[in-house]
Design a protein around this motif. Structure first.
Motif, mmCIF file in Angstrom:
data_model
loop_
_atom_site.group_PDB
_atom_site.id
_atom_site.type_symbol
_atom_site.label_atom_id
_atom_site.label_comp_id
_atom_site.label_asym_id
_atom_site.label_seq_id
_atom_site.Cartn_x
_atom_site.Cartn_y
_atom_site.Cartn_z
ATOM 1 N N ASP A 87 30.817 -12.268 -49.229
ATOM 2 C CA ASP A 87 31.594 -11.446 -50.135
ATOM 3 C C ASP A 87 32.350 -10.602 -49.505
ATOM 4 O O ASP A 87 32.410 -10.293 -48.225
ATOM 5 N N LEU A 88 33.450 -10.356 -50.345
ATOM 6 C CA LEU A 88 34.737 -9.426 -49.772
ATOM 7 C C LEU A 88 34.850 -8.304 -50.569
ATOM 8 O O LEU A 88 35.058 -8.298 -52.057
ATOM 9 N N LEU A 123 32.338 -5.654 -62.482
ATOM 10 C CA LEU A 123 32.280 -5.219 -61.002
ATOM 11 C C LEU A 123 32.693 -6.411 -60.235
ATOM 12 O O LEU A 123 33.224 -6.388 -58.961
ATOM 13 N N ILE A 124 32.120 -7.536 -60.662
ATOM 14 C CA ILE A 124 32.008 -8.621 -59.637
ATOM 15 C C ILE A 124 32.710 -9.892 -60.172
ATOM 16 O O ILE A 124 32.663 -10.663 -61.322
ATOM 17 N N LEU A 125 33.750 -10.612 -59.251
ATOM 18 C CA LEU A 125 34.382 -11.562 -59.626
ATOM 19 C C LEU A 125 33.838 -12.826 -58.669
ATOM 20 O O LEU A 125 33.825 -12.397 -57.256
ATOM 21 N N TYR A 126 33.468 -13.721 -58.983
ATOM 22 C CA TYR A 126 32.731 -15.049 -58.106
ATOM 23 C C TYR A 126 33.636 -16.384 -57.907
ATOM 24 O O TYR A 126 34.213 -16.898 -59.035
ATOM 25 N N VAL A 127 34.055 -16.640 -57.053
ATOM 26 C CA VAL A 127 34.893 -17.804 -56.626
ATOM 27 C C VAL A 127 33.757 -19.090 -56.707
ATOM 28 O O VAL A 127 33.063 -19.369 -55.692
ATOM 29 N N TYR A 128 33.688 -19.628 -57.746
ATOM 30 C CA TYR A 128 32.773 -20.701 -58.069
ATOM 31 C C TYR A 128 32.795 -22.023 -56.998
ATOM 32 O O TYR A 128 32.119 -22.595 -56.599
ATOM 33 N N ALA A 129 34.330 -22.312 -57.088
ATOM 34 C CA ALA A 129 34.830 -23.589 -56.475
ATOM 35 C C ALA A 129 36.269 -23.296 -56.162
ATOM 36 O O ALA A 129 36.943 -22.990 -56.957
ATOM 37 N N TRP A 130 36.593 -24.041 -54.951
ATOM 38 C CA TRP A 130 38.042 -24.097 -54.639
ATOM 39 C C TRP A 130 38.144 -25.143 -53.696
ATOM 40 O O TRP A 130 37.335 -25.768 -52.968
ATOM 41 N N GLN A 176 35.215 -4.516 -57.891
ATOM 42 C CA GLN A 176 34.810 -4.076 -56.535
ATOM 43 C C GLN A 176 34.356 -4.992 -55.705
ATOM 44 O O GLN A 176 34.246 -4.713 -54.405
ATOM 45 N N LEU A 177 33.993 -6.140 -55.833
ATOM 46 C CA LEU A 177 33.531 -7.394 -54.980
ATOM 47 C C LEU A 177 33.900 -8.662 -55.566
ATOM 48 O O LEU A 177 33.931 -8.887 -56.504
ATOM 49 N N LEU A 178 34.346 -9.299 -54.501
ATOM 50 C CA LEU A 178 34.708 -10.755 -54.541
ATOM 51 C C LEU A 178 33.710 -11.552 -53.926
ATOM 52 O O LEU A 178 33.626 -11.524 -52.521
ATOM 53 N N ASP A 179 32.886 -12.447 -54.739
ATOM 54 C CA ASP A 179 31.829 -13.201 -54.009
ATOM 55 C C ASP A 179 32.459 -14.693 -53.775
ATOM 56 O O ASP A 179 32.702 -15.430 -54.696
ATOM 57 N N LEU A 180 32.330 -14.977 -52.655
ATOM 58 C CA LEU A 180 32.874 -16.244 -52.166
ATOM 59 C C LEU A 180 31.497 -17.616 -52.228
ATOM 60 O O LEU A 180 32.025 -18.540 -51.598
#
Length: 320
Positions: free
Chosen positions: A147-148, A244-251, A280-284
Motif C-alpha cells: 500500500d501507498l 478512505l481506501i482506493l484499491y488498484v484491483y488490476a492494471w 488516505q491509502l492506495l492499496d496496490l
C-alpha cells in the motif's frame, strides 16, 4: 433464502441476521449488494446491533460455497469483519463467538474467513487475530500486501530515481493519463487481460463480471488509462473500498512498452486522483501467491513507494 432472524447476545446487544441494515463502517465487500451477488441457499448477513436499534457495530457475511463449508466472502478480494471504531472488545468477541456457535449448530464442518489487509485497519486486524486464534482458528494463508500512504507529498517524491526518469519520459513523449468513460471500458479490460496472459497470470474476472460490478456499484468502480495519442497503452481497474481506501484491483500495459513504463504515469495519476478525493491509502494488492513471493512484483511496488502489510486467511474445521 434471506430469512431474517435475531441471535441474542445479552440484554443490550443482539445479532440481526439478513436484515441488511446500511452501515457507514462497511467496506464495499461487506455491503449487502456484494453479498447478494454470490449468495447461495444458505447465506447469512450478520450485523451486531444494540437491542431496539439499527445502529450497526459490526458486520460479516458467510455463504455456503460447498456442502457445510461457509466462507467470508463467497468470492472476492476479502470479506471478514467491519467494525465501528468505538466497539468494546468483549462485545466484538461475543459477536464472533455467537456466529461461530451458530454455524456449528447448523452443521458447518469448515469455516473460512479472508481478512482485509492489516494496513486497512491495524486495530481491527489485531483484535480479530487475537479472538480467532483463541477460538481455535488457524492461519491457512498469508500474503504480503502493498500500500501507498496518500498525503500531501507528491508522487514523484515517493518513487525511486528510475521511476522518476520513466515518468518524465512519458510526459515528454506526450503520453496522457485520465479517468476512462464507459465507451472504452472494453478496450481497457483487453489491455489488462492481454498483459496477464503475456505474463502467464490468470485474470479472475471476465468482462461481463466487471460490468456487473460497474452496474451495481457505479460510483465505486473506477477505470483509468494512459494514452499515446488515441491509443490506450496502459489501463487499470480500481475499487473504492471505503471513503478512505482506493484499491488498484488490476492494471497492465500493452506489449513493447518497456522503454516507457506507462504504468508509472498511470500510478502517478491514480495517486493524484486519490489526493483530490481525500483518500488516505492506495492499496496496490498482494505480491505473493499462496505465500510465495514474486520478487519482481515486490520490488516494482517498493520502487513506487509502497510498504508491506499482512493479509491473512483464517479457517477452522469443526469436529463433530
Amino acid at each position: 433464502m434471506n430469512r431474517h432472524f435475531i441471535l441474542s447476545i445479552d440484554d443490550k446487544y443482539e445479532i440481526k441476521v439478513n436484515y441488511f441494515i446500511e452501515s457507514e463502517a462497511n467496506h464495499i465487500f461487506n455491503t449487502s449488494d456484494f453479498f447478494n451477488i454470490h449468495q447461495t441457499e444458505r447465506a447469512f448477513y450478520f450485523q451486531l446491533c444494540k437491542k431496539n436499534s439499527e445502529l450497526v457495530l459490526s458486520t460479516i457475511h458467510f455463504t455456503e460455497i460447498a456442502p457445510d463449508l461457509f466462507k467470508s466472502p463467497a468470492k472476492g478480494t476479502f470479506g471478514g469483519f467491519a467494525i465501528q471504531e468505538n466497539i468494546d472488545f468483549n462485545i466484538y468477541e461475543q459477536f464472533i463467538i455467537t456466529i461461530d456457535d451458530y454455524l456449528w449448530c447448523i452443521d458447518a464442518k469448515k469455516i473460512e474467513v479472508l481478512m482485509q489487509p492489516m494496513c486497512h485497519n491495524p486495530s481491527l486486524f489485531s483484535l480479530t487475530y487475537n479472538i480467532m486464534m483463541r477460538l481455535g482458528y488457524a492461519v491457512t494463508n498469508h500474503e504480503l500486501n502493498y500500500d501507498l500512504v496518500v498525503d500531501n507529498i507528491c508522487f514523484s517524491e515517493k518513487i525511486n530515481h528510475g521511476n522518476r526518469k520513466r515518468l518524465n519520459k512519458c510526459l515528454r513523449e506526450g503520453f496522457t493519463a485520465k479517468e476512462l468513460d464507459y465507451s472504452v471500458y472494453d478496450q481497457a479490460y483487453s489491455v489488462i487481460l492481454e498483459n496477464r496472459i503475456r505474463r502467464g497470470f490468470v485474470f479472475s474476472m471476465n468482462y461481463e463480471q466487471i460490468l456487473q460490478m460497474v452496474n451495481i456499484f457505479p460510483e465505486k468502480i473506477k477505470l483509468f488509462g494512459v494514452f499515446n495519442q488515441d491509443v490506450i497503452v496502459c489501463s487499470s481497474i480500481c475499487v473504492v473500498i471505503s471513503p478512505l481506501i482506493l484499491y488498484v484491483y488490476a492494471w497492465g500495459d500493452i506489449d513493447n512498452m518497456q522503454n516507457y513504463s506507462p504504468i508509472t504515469l498511470l500510478a502517478n495519476y491514480i495517486y493524484e486522483y486519490a489526493q483530490k478525493k481525500a483518500f488516505q491509502l492506495l492499496d496496490l494488492g498482494t505480491s505473493t501467491l499462496l505465500g510465495e513471493p514474486n520478487i519482481g512484483l515486490m520490488q516494482f511496488k517498493k520502487n513506487l513507494g509502497c510498504q508491506e502489510s499482512l493479509k491473512l486467511s483464517f479457517s477452522k474445521i469443526i469436529k463433530k
